[in-house]
Design an enzyme around this catalytic site. Structure first.
Site, PDB file in Angstrom:
ATOM      1  CB  ALA A  20      71.488  19.909  71.747  1.00  0.00           C
ATOM      2  CG  ASN A  21      73.213  15.550  72.445  1.00  0.00           C
ATOM      3  OD1 ASN A  21      73.878  15.732  73.467  1.00  0.00           O
ATOM      4  ND2 ASN A  21      71.940  15.241  72.470  1.00  0.00           N
ATOM      5  CG  ASP A  26      78.048  22.662  85.118  1.00  0.00           C
ATOM      6  OD1 ASP A  26      79.184  23.099  84.878  1.00  0.00           O
ATOM      7  OD2 ASP A  26      77.495  22.780  86.223  1.00  0.00           O
ATOM      8  N   GLY A  69      72.738  19.499  85.219  1.00  0.00           N
ATOM      9  CA  GLY A  69      72.017  20.548  84.513  1.00  0.00           C
ATOM     10  C   GLY A  69      71.259  20.060  83.296  1.00  0.00           C
ATOM     11  CD  GLU A  70      72.103  18.987  79.394  1.00  0.00           C
ATOM     12  OE1 GLU A  70      71.424  18.662  78.415  1.00  0.00           O
ATOM     13  OE2 GLU A  70      72.454  20.153  79.600  1.00  0.00           O
TER      14      GLU A  70
HETATM   15  C1  LIG Z   1      64.804  30.371  97.214  1.00  0.00           C
HETATM   16  C2  LIG Z   1      66.258  30.568  97.394  1.00  0.00           C
HETATM   17  C3  LIG Z   1      67.087  29.492  96.756  1.00  0.00           C
HETATM   18  C4  LIG Z   1      68.560  29.681  97.037  1.00  0.00           C
HETATM   19  C5  LIG Z   1      69.305  28.435  96.665  1.00  0.00           C
HETATM   20  C6  LIG Z   1      70.762  28.668  96.497  1.00  0.00           C
HETATM   21  C7  LIG Z   1      71.481  27.366  96.352  1.00  0.00           C
HETATM   22  C8  LIG Z   1      72.233  27.272  95.062  1.00  0.00           C
HETATM   23  C9  LIG Z   1      72.913  25.928  94.930  1.00  0.00           C
HETATM   24  C10 LIG Z   1      73.328  25.718  93.522  1.00  0.00           C
HETATM   25  C11 LIG Z   1      73.887  24.351  93.281  1.00  0.00           C
HETATM   26  C12 LIG Z   1      74.182  24.220  91.849  1.00  0.00           C
HETATM   27  C13 LIG Z   1      74.674  22.879  91.457  1.00  0.00           C
HETATM   28  C14 LIG Z   1      75.065  22.945  90.012  1.00  0.00           C
HETATM   29  C15 LIG Z   1      74.311  22.517  89.031  1.00  0.00           C
HETATM   30  C16 LIG Z   1      74.687  22.749  87.602  1.00  0.00           C
HETATM   31  O1  LIG Z   1      75.276  21.617  87.065  1.00  0.00           O
HETATM   32  C17 LIG Z   1      73.430  23.089  86.813  1.00  0.00           C
HETATM   33  C18 LIG Z   1      73.749  23.329  85.334  1.00  0.00           C
HETATM   34  O2  LIG Z   1      74.780  24.253  85.172  1.00  0.00           O
HETATM   35  P1  LIG Z   1      74.905  25.087  83.794  1.00  0.00           P
HETATM   36  O3  LIG Z   1      74.750  24.128  82.681  1.00  0.00           O
HETATM   37  O4  LIG Z   1      76.270  25.727  83.798  1.00  0.00           O
HETATM   38  O5  LIG Z   1      73.824  26.087  83.832  1.00  0.00           O
HETATM   39  N1  LIG Z   1      72.817  24.277  87.379  1.00  0.00           N
HETATM   40  C19 LIG Z   1      71.667  24.243  88.020  1.00  0.00           C
HETATM   41  O6  LIG Z   1      71.009  23.234  88.112  1.00  0.00           O
HETATM   42  C20 LIG Z   1      71.183  25.563  88.625  1.00  0.00           C
HETATM   43  C21 LIG Z   1      70.590  25.398  89.999  1.00  0.00           C
HETATM   44  C22 LIG Z   1      70.221  26.734  90.562  1.00  0.00           C
HETATM   45  C23 LIG Z   1      69.280  26.600  91.716  1.00  0.00           C
HETATM   46  C24 LIG Z   1      68.774  27.913  92.259  1.00  0.00           C
HETATM   47  N1  LIG Z   2      74.910  24.854  69.012  1.00  0.00           N
HETATM   48  C1  LIG Z   2      74.014  24.489  69.928  1.00  0.00           C
HETATM   49  N2  LIG Z   2      72.710  24.834  69.810  1.00  0.00           N
HETATM   50  C2  LIG Z   2      71.800  24.484  70.754  1.00  0.00           C
HETATM   51  N3  LIG Z   2      72.104  23.791  71.868  1.00  0.00           N
HETATM   52  C3  LIG Z   2      73.398  23.440  72.056  1.00  0.00           C
HETATM   53  C4  LIG Z   2      74.404  23.753  71.096  1.00  0.00           C
HETATM   54  N4  LIG Z   2      75.591  23.262  71.544  1.00  0.00           N
HETATM   55  C5  LIG Z   2      75.324  22.657  72.726  1.00  0.00           C
HETATM   56  N5  LIG Z   2      74.009  22.758  73.038  1.00  0.00           N
HETATM   57  C6  LIG Z   2      73.285  22.319  74.254  1.00  0.00           C
HETATM   58  O1  LIG Z   2      73.033  23.503  75.009  1.00  0.00           O
HETATM   59  C7  LIG Z   2      72.617  23.141  76.303  1.00  0.00           C
HETATM   60  C8  LIG Z   2      73.072  24.170  77.302  1.00  0.00           C
HETATM   61  O2  LIG Z   2      74.451  24.234  77.304  1.00  0.00           O
HETATM   62  P1  LIG Z   2      75.300  24.620  78.573  1.00  0.00           P
HETATM   63  O3  LIG Z   2      76.705  24.611  78.131  1.00  0.00           O
HETATM   64  O4  LIG Z   2      74.945  23.773  79.720  1.00  0.00           O
HETATM   65  O5  LIG Z   2      74.827  26.114  78.867  1.00  0.00           O
HETATM   66  P2  LIG Z   2      74.002  26.658  80.122  1.00  0.00           P
HETATM   67  O6  LIG Z   2      74.985  26.697  81.245  1.00  0.00           O
HETATM   68  O7  LIG Z   2      73.543  28.008  79.724  1.00  0.00           O
HETATM   69  O8  LIG Z   2      72.890  25.710  80.392  1.00  0.00           O
HETATM   70  C9  LIG Z   2      73.190  21.765  76.528  1.00  0.00           C
HETATM   71  O9  LIG Z   2      72.120  20.871  76.627  1.00  0.00           O
HETATM   72  C10 LIG Z   2      73.996  21.477  75.260  1.00  0.00           C
HETATM   73  O10 LIG Z   2      73.929  20.106  74.929  1.00  0.00           O
HETATM   74 CA   LIG Z   3      73.120  23.624  81.225  1.00  0.00          CA
END
Ligand SMILES: CCCCCCCCCCCCC/C=C/[C@@H](O)[C@H](COP(=O)(O)O)NC(=O)CCCCC
Ligand SMILES: Nc1ncnc2c1ncn2[C@@H]1O[C@H](COP(=O)(O)OP(=O)(O)O)[C@@H](O)[C@H]1O
Ligand SMILES: [Ca+2]
Length: 469
Positions: A105-106, A130, A430-431
């Site tokens: 990470a990072n 994200d 998402g962090e």
């Molecule tokens: C009980 C029923 C709940 C239904 C809720 C549905 C609403 C979903 C809205 C989702 C909004 C997501 C906004 C995005 C956030 C992302 O940045 C974050 C990280 O993404 P990634 O690193 O690609 O995984 N994702 C989230 O925080 C997931 C939120 C999901 C919530 C159910």
């Molecule tokens: N090689 C790695 N090993 C572990 N963690 C990593 C690596 N590269 C990036 N990360 C971290 O992984 C986490 C999840 O990454 P992300 O792209 O958001 O995937 P996800 O959508 O599944 O959460 C982030 O906090 C990122 O900083």
């Molecule tokens: Ca993430």
């Protein structure tokens, strides 16, 4: 995309293949191919060189890209997705790449901050979710400011925009930033937007605490529900993207609310409100609008407003936050590049009402048309959690805690007492951000993506000829 001359053995005819972008359903793009044949070989060669010359004159197209792959995000398919779906397209388009598969990470953030020879590249590509995108912007923004001596710890500093564009190849769990800027989470579509050299400016929020820089955010900054879902889901990474569904249901049932004060600076002099039916879409009109909006931005035109209370969720959506789970997003009318964020306050309400609000993220109904929800388009906001409760509040909470007992069994953090914790944490793209008291400011169009915003379906959907998906 490119042109290729074919050799036809024992033939006097010329033949060449032209690769081009074809639009498909649901904002997807595909690489299509057409073959031209000609009885005159020399004429055919002139076609090829003419097309090549035209392609070279398009200066917005990248020629050298720095690619970071997160092999750990989403379903751990980042490397395969890049190698099988994206690298062949880049090669066909004559784009050279330096590829780094991150080891921790990072890694990408720190490489961009200290090592990367940015002058050698026309853009940076992020393969991941994200969180990976967040690493890239932290590295690039830091690098841009340090080169010019900007003090990033000061929330009032004007930050310098980054010149390198960023491409996102979705390979994470939600991929909201890709979905909300392209309209789909599809690696081939994203690769094609990079190849044709699209450019989409994006606002960035800086998050500070006591004049100390904490993080940047471009999509969701969420306290309460989305902060708790994220914290809980990180412990279940082994489940892959399904961890969010599990934790989403769990945190809905635990129904924690948080007390605090939100102050905000309403955005003045901009077109539109978060309650509009119109959507941020790509196109010339939207671009002109974006240009104007940032010219007239002034924080002095507005006065701070304060809201105190108990909140189930405090969400700041700097873009729609659309994603496959919520195709219209947390704030469907939010803009990508107008220098504002939509601040959504969901006050304490019954589980049934909160469910109504959440389900509206997934349907066409208006999630803001509820008495316990308010939404403001703002340039800046602050949140301070309440540290201690008054006696009357404590008494009310005691009465409620008996009702919560039935649900408390599923809450690992508070198994016995059924109480609600005093603090949540912020979900910052998402962090997890553990600081609760924060000062957030929007920086208009600080970064640029290889994207063009979501196109109106009418522009491209040819119902008679949808390409195979
Ligand atoms: C009980 C029923 C709940 C239904 C809720 C549905 C609403 C979903 C809205 C989702 C909004 C997501 C906004 C995005 C956030 C992302 O940045 C974050 C990280 O993404 P990634 O690193 O690609 O995984 N994702 C989230 O925080 C997931 C939120 C999901 C919530 C159910
Ligand atoms: N090689 C790695 N090993 C572990 N963690 C990593 C690596 N590269 C990036 N990360 C971290 O992984 C986490 C999840 O990454 P992300 O792209 O958001 O995937 P996800 O959508 O599944 O959460 C982030 O906090 C990122 O900083
Ligand atoms: Ca993430």
């Amino acid at each position: 995309i490119s042109v290729r001359e074919e050799d036809e053995e024992n033939s006097s005819r010329g033949r060449d293949d032209v690769m081009y972008v074809e639009r498909c359903r649901q904002h997807r793009w595909r690489c299509a191919e057409v073959t031209f044949t000609c009885s005159d070989v020399a004429l055919c060669q002139r076609w090829v060189s003419s097309i090549r010359e035209q392609l070279v004159t398009i200066t917005s197209r990248p020629k050298h890209l720095l690619v970071y792959i997160n092999p750990y995000g989403g379903k751990r398919q980042g490397k395969r997705i890049y190698e099988q779906k994206v690298a062949p397209l880049f090669a066909q388009a004559g784009i050279s790449t330096d590829v780094i598969v991150t080891e921790y990470a990072n890694h990408a953030r720190d490489h961009l901050r200290t090592e990367a020879e940015l002058k050698n590249f026309d853009g940076v590509v992020c393969v991941g979710g994200d969180g990976m995108f967040s690493e890239i912007i932290h590295g690039l923004i830091w690098r841009t400011q340090i080169d010019d001596g900007v003090d990033t710890n000061c929330p009032d500093e004007t930050l310098l925009p980054c010149s390198l564009r960023i491409g996102i190849i979705p390979a994470g769990s939600t991929d909201c930033i890709c979905f909300a800027t392209v309209g789909t989470n599809d690696p081939v579509t994203s690769a094609l937007h990079i190849i044709v050299g699209d450019s989409q400016p994006i606002d960035v929020c800086s998050v500070h605490h006591n004049n100390t820089f904490l993080r940047y955010s471009v999509s969701l900054l969420g306290y309460g529900f989305y902060g708790d879902v994220l914290t809980d889901s990180e412990r279940k990474r082994w489940m892959g993207p399904a961890r969010y569904d599990f934790s989403g249901v769990k945190m809905f049932l635990t129904h924690h609310y948080y007390e605090g004060t939100v102050s905000y600076l309403p955005a003045r002099g901009i077109v539109g409100t978060p309650r509009d039916a119109t959507r941020c879409r790509s196109g010339l009109a939207a671009e002109r609008e974006r240009g104007q909006i940032c010219l007239f931005v002034s924080e002095n035109d507005s006065e701070w407003r304060t809201v105190r209370g108990k909140f189930l969720a405090i969400n700041a959506a700097s873009m729609s936050c659309a994603c496959p789970r919520s195709p219209k997003g947390l704030s469907p009318a939010a803009h990508l590049a107008n220098g504002t964020t939509d601040l959504i306050l969901v006050r304490k309400c019954s589980r049934f009402d909160f469910l109504r609000h959440l389900l509206r993220h997934t349907s066409k109904d208006d999630q803001f048309d509820l008495t316990f929800v308010e939404v403001h388009r703002v340039r800046r906001f602050r949140f301070t959690p309440r540290h201690c409760q008054s006696d009357s509040d404590l008494e009310l909470d005691l009465q409620e805690s008996s009702k919560r007992q039935i649900f408390s069994q599923i809450c690992r953090d508070h198994p016995a007492c059924g109480c609600t914790p005093t603090y949540s944490s912020w979900n910052c793209d998402g962090e997890i951000l553990t600081h609760t008291a924060i000062d957030v400011r929007v920086h208009c169009q600080l970064i640029k993506l290889f994207a063009r915003g979501i196109e109106e379906p009418a522009v491209f959907e040819d119902v008679a000829n949808p390409c195979a998906i």
